[in-house]
Design a protein around this motif. Structure first.
Motif, PDB file in Angstrom:
ATOM      1  N   UNK A  80      42.987  38.970  42.477  1.00 10.14           N
ATOM      2  CA  UNK A  80      41.616  38.554  42.154  1.00 10.14           C
ATOM      3  C   UNK A  80      41.494  37.030  42.196  1.00 10.14           C
ATOM      4  N   UNK A  81      40.421  36.539  42.810  1.00 16.57           N
ATOM      5  CA  UNK A  81      40.196  35.106  42.935  1.00 16.57           C
ATOM      6  C   UNK A  81      39.705  34.474  41.639  1.00 16.57           C
ATOM      7  N   UNK A  82      39.427  35.281  40.636  1.00 13.82           N
ATOM      8  CA  UNK A  82      38.985  34.781  39.343  1.00 13.82           C
ATOM      9  C   UNK A  82      38.891  35.919  38.355  1.00 13.82           C
ATOM     10  N   UNK A  83      38.454  35.580  37.161  1.00 11.44           N
ATOM     11  CA  UNK A  83      38.328  36.588  36.106  1.00 11.44           C
ATOM     12  C   UNK A  83      36.903  37.085  35.936  1.00 11.44           C
ATOM     13  N   UNK A  84      35.946  36.403  36.571  1.00  9.48           N
ATOM     14  CA  UNK A  84      34.551  36.796  36.470  1.00  9.48           C
ATOM     15  C   UNK A  84      33.839  36.431  37.762  1.00  9.48           C
ATOM     16  N   UNK A  85      32.568  36.700  37.831  1.00 10.24           N
ATOM     17  CA  UNK A  85      31.764  36.444  39.024  1.00 10.24           C
ATOM     18  C   UNK A  85      31.453  34.948  39.124  1.00 10.24           C
ATOM     19  N   UNK A  86      31.977  34.252  40.141  1.00 11.94           N
ATOM     20  CA  UNK A  86      31.729  32.811  40.247  1.00 11.94           C
ATOM     21  C   UNK A  86      30.271  32.476  40.514  1.00 11.94           C
ATOM     22  N   UNK A  87      29.555  33.354  41.205  1.00  9.92           N
ATOM     23  CA  UNK A  87      28.137  33.106  41.462  1.00  9.92           C
ATOM     24  C   UNK A  87      27.324  33.191  40.180  1.00  9.92           C
ATOM     25  N   UNK A  88      27.669  34.129  39.296  1.00 11.92           N
ATOM     26  CA  UNK A  88      26.988  34.212  37.994  1.00 11.92           C
ATOM     27  C   UNK A  88      27.279  32.955  37.166  1.00 11.92           C
ATOM     28  N   UNK A  89      28.536  32.504  37.191  1.00 13.18           N
ATOM     29  CA  UNK A  89      28.874  31.272  36.475  1.00 13.18           C
ATOM     30  C   UNK A  89      28.055  30.101  37.002  1.00 13.18           C
TER      31      UNK A  89
ATOM     32  N   UNK B 100      35.641  38.440  43.228  1.00 12.25           N
ATOM     33  CA  UNK B 100      35.139  39.164  42.061  1.00 12.25           C
ATOM     34  C   UNK B 100      33.635  38.930  41.998  1.00 12.25           C
ATOM     35  N   UNK B 101      32.870  40.005  41.968  1.00  7.24           N
ATOM     36  CA  UNK B 101      31.415  39.903  41.920  1.00  7.24           C
ATOM     37  C   UNK B 101      30.835  40.871  40.914  1.00  7.24           C
ATOM     38  N   UNK B 102      29.605  40.597  40.519  1.00  7.08           N
ATOM     39  CA  UNK B 102      28.932  41.456  39.541  1.00  7.08           C
ATOM     40  C   UNK B 102      28.326  42.676  40.225  1.00  7.08           C
ATOM     41  N   UNK B 103      28.123  43.728  39.450  1.00  6.67           N
ATOM     42  CA  UNK B 103      27.651  45.002  39.980  1.00  6.67           C
ATOM     43  C   UNK B 103      26.149  44.988  40.244  1.00  6.67           C
TER      44      UNK B 103
END
Length: 86
Positions: A17-26, A44-47
């Protein structure tokens, strides 16, 4: 019954995984509802229940076909191209 035609081409092992959360949301200051992991590149992206649907946007931009849930205790996969659980 329709089957995924892309799962055999996925990398083994899964990408990191490139991160622990969605970078676009951050970046946008929004909150991801649930996370999905691209099984081609590790994005990693949001649903689709999240405001911006970044996992689907990633598929639309990249063409990467299969993602899996990135939620603890879940293990399902989805093929965007064939519209089936893998």
């Amino acid at each position: 019954m329709k089957q995924c035609t892309h799962s055999d081409a996925l990398p083994h092992p899964e990408p990191v995984p490139l991160g622990e959360t969605c970078p676009e949301c951050l970046r946008d200051g929004t909150h991801p509802v649930q996370l999905r992991l691209c099984l081609t590149c590790g994005h990693v992206g949001c649903c689709d229940s999240s405001p911006s649907r970044h996992a689907t946007a990633h598929h639309n931009e990249s063409g990467h076909p299969v993602m899996r849930t990135f939620e603890p205790g879940e293990n399902w996969r989805w093929c965007f191209v064939d519209h089936v659980l893998v």
